[in-house]
Each structure stands twice: as structure tokens, then as C-alpha cells.
Design an enzyme around this catalytic site. Structure first.
Site, PDB file in Angstrom:
ATOM      1  N   PRO A  95       0.816  -1.214   0.000  1.00  0.00           N
ATOM      2  CA  PRO A  95       0.000   0.000   0.000  1.00  0.00           C
ATOM      3  C   PRO A  95       0.851   1.267   0.000  1.00  0.00           C
ATOM      4  CG  PRO A  95      -0.748  -1.565   1.678  1.00  0.00           C
ATOM      5  CD  PRO A  95       0.588  -2.034   1.195  1.00  0.00           C
ATOM      6  N   GLU A  96       0.697   2.063  -1.027  1.00  0.00           N
ATOM      7  CA  GLU A  96       1.323   3.381  -1.087  1.00  0.00           C
ATOM      8  C   GLU A  96       0.216   4.385  -1.371  1.00  0.00           C
ATOM      9  OE1 GLU A  96       5.113   3.569  -3.054  1.00  0.00           O
ATOM     10  OE2 GLU A  96       5.548   1.466  -2.659  1.00  0.00           O
ATOM     11  N   LYS A 156      -0.642   8.058   3.256  1.00  0.00           N
ATOM     12  CA  LYS A 156      -0.924   6.638   3.412  1.00  0.00           C
ATOM     13  C   LYS A 156      -1.872   6.362   4.582  1.00  0.00           C
ATOM     14  CE  LYS A 156       3.585   5.508   3.027  1.00  0.00           C
ATOM     15  NZ  LYS A 156       4.771   4.611   2.949  1.00  0.00           N
ATOM     16  N   ARG A 206      14.950  -1.513   4.269  1.00  0.00           N
ATOM     17  CA  ARG A 206      14.010  -1.863   3.214  1.00  0.00           C
ATOM     18  C   ARG A 206      14.778  -2.301   1.969  1.00  0.00           C
ATOM     19  NH1 ARG A 206       8.725   1.335   3.655  1.00  0.00           N
ATOM     20  NH2 ARG A 206       8.751   2.143   5.781  1.00  0.00           N
TER      21      ARG A 206
END
Length: 278
Positions: A2-3, A51, A250
Site C-alpha cells: 500500500p502506497e 498513506k 528496506r
């Protein structure tokens, strides 16, 4: 993952299903709100902020949620079978006479006064898909710490809201800079176009079921998730290494030929990204 574009789509689905309708079902399955009952109240709107999701409810209340990596909101016509996951992963249910919205695996779920929404989202920079978008402010925020690596600066939601790990890697590729390049070293002409390019990517994808930055079917992304396959431009093997965002590591993808700037001296060629919180 989800962005900003995914959250925008989720907000639209929730708004279409709930806004303007009275809740006849309200079921919170988190201890903090176990006794909360919103039945009889009308949902006013569902608004994305970066977000984050803000579901505004009659009586001056806002349900704030964040999907992070694994969370999702599913909308079902009444009578449909729910398919978002096992029942123990449900955190909240909001239903009206026509539709039911079910929140699965939501790591952030807060009920607050609408007047206090800034407590949840006031730290965010300009929203790439929001009415507050300000490219000049976004660029000023990014350049405020010129020594910070480009990739880290893009992920910091205080600079501009909506970019996640996929768009970080893709933006760095399109800018021709590695994610480890100090943002102050990004050539001025590229830095100036960065906010508009980021907005263009998210706007182009907010109505698409499959995210793409290339426009090519079957090859939707330039570098993200492609290691060690060849770069779509120069055919050099795409590389991947972890990069911190100030809180966690990340997986970060780049092409060593198309992108200039520093990079890890040893970057393992993992073919799948590690699961991270977004």
C-alpha cells in the site's frame, strides 16, 4: 504494497460504500474500543491523507486507520461471503443497509475527535494526491537536509506524503540517481522536477488495478523487484540492497549503469523483497 495510490483507491471504495449512509453495524475487535458502538450514526466521508485513511462520522468523530504492509479494507454487498482473511484478523466492521466494510490486519486503528485529526496526520508533508499538494514546499522539505540519502528523504512522510518503497526505487531510477546519493548532490534540474514526477506517477496509477511506471504490460516496473534480471533500458543486471529509512531496513533496487551515485559495495542479488512495514 500500500502506497499513496493504493490508499487513494481504498478511500474511494470506502467512501462509495459508506458515505451518506447510517451505520446499522459497528463491531470493533480491538481491546481499546471493544465497547464502542457507532450504530445510528451517518458516515460523512472517507478521505485519504498520504498513506492514512480518515473515516469521518456524524457526531464529530474520525476513525483513523493505516494499512502499513499487510492491512486492508474490504467492501462487501450484504449477503456476500467475506474473503479478506480469517475472522481473527478482523479489527473492525462498519455496515449499513447495503454494504459492509471490513478492516483486516489494521496495525493502526484510532477513534478520535474530528477536530483532533492533526494529532494523527499533522506531521505529514504535502499530499501527492491531496488538495494540499504544494510542490515547492515538498522540494524545500526534501532539500532541508542535503546530506540525507535520496531514498531515505523520499520515504520520509514529513517531506511529502504518499511515497512508499516501490515508488522510491522507481523514482530514483527515473531521476538517474542511486537511492544513496545525498539529495543535495542531485543536479538542480533533476531535483526541480522531482515533485512533479512523483505526482505524475501516483496520479497515473490511482485508477489502475495494476501499478505501472513503464507503461509496458508484463514489465510494469523498471527496477523494483527485478533483481537480478536485466534493466529494461540497458540490460545490466538490476541490483538490490537494504537501505534504512530512519526506522528500518528496506529492499532497494537500482541499475548500476543507468543510475549514478554511491551504492553499497556488496549488494546481494535477492530475487524477492523482504517483508517490511510500510
Amino acid at each position: 504494497m500500500p502506497e499513496g495510490d493504493t490508499v487513494w483507491q481504498t478511500a474511494r471504495r470506502l467512501h462509495d460504500a459508506l458515505a451518506g449512509k447510517v451505520l446499522i453495524r459497528s463491531d470493533f475487535r480491538v481491546p481499546k474500543y471493544a465497547t464502542t458502538d457507532l450504530t445510528g450514526r451517518t458516515v460523512l466521508d472517507v478521505t485519504p491523507r498520504g498513506k492514512h485513511l480518515l473515516t469521518r462520522i456524524e457526531g464529530g468523530l474520525t476513525l483513523h486507520s493505516h494499512l502499513r504492509m499487510d492491512g486492508s479494507w474490504k467492501v462487501y454487498a450484504n449477503g456476500m461471503r467475506w474473503t479478506g482473511g480469517p475472522s481473527h484478523q478482523i479489527r473492525v466492521i462498519l455496515g449499513n443497509a447495503d454494504r459492509t466494510a471490513v478492516g483486516y490486519r489494521l496495525p493502526v486503528l484510532d477513534l478520535l475527535r474530528t477536530a483532533d485529526e492533526q494529532r494523527a496526520v499533522g506531521h505529514l508533508g504535502p499530499d501527492l494526491l491531496g488538495p494540499d499538494w504544494d510542490p515547492e514546499q515538498a522540494l524545500a522539505n526534501l532539500l532541508a537536509d542535503p546530506a540525507r540519502p535520496l531514498g531515505e528523504a523520499l520515504l520520509d512522510q514529513r517531506n511529502l506524503a504518499g511515497i512508499g518503497n516501490v515508488y522510491k526505487s522507481e523514482l530514483c531510477f527515473l531521476l538517474g540517481a542511486t537511492p544513496w546519493l545525498p539529495i543535495g548532490a542531485l543536479p538542480a534540474d533533476r531535483a526541480t522536477k522531482l515533485p512533479a514526477l512523483a505526482k505524475k506517477l501516483l496520479e497515473a496509477n490511482r485508477d489502475r488495478p495494476v501499478r505501472t511506471t513503464t507503461g509496458r504490460r508484463g514489465q510494469e516496473l523498471f527496477v523494483y523487484g527485478r533483481a537480478p534480471r536485466p534493466c529494461l533500458r540497458c540490460h545490466t543486471s538490476v541490483r538490490v540492497a537494504d537501505q534504512g529509512d530512519g526506522s528500518r531496513e528496506r529492499p532497494t533496487y537500482w541499475c548500476p549503469s543507468c543510475q549514478t551515485g554511491p551504492a553499497p559495495s556488496t549488494a546481494p542479488s535477492r530475487t524477492t523483497p523482504r517483508r517490511t512495514t510500510n
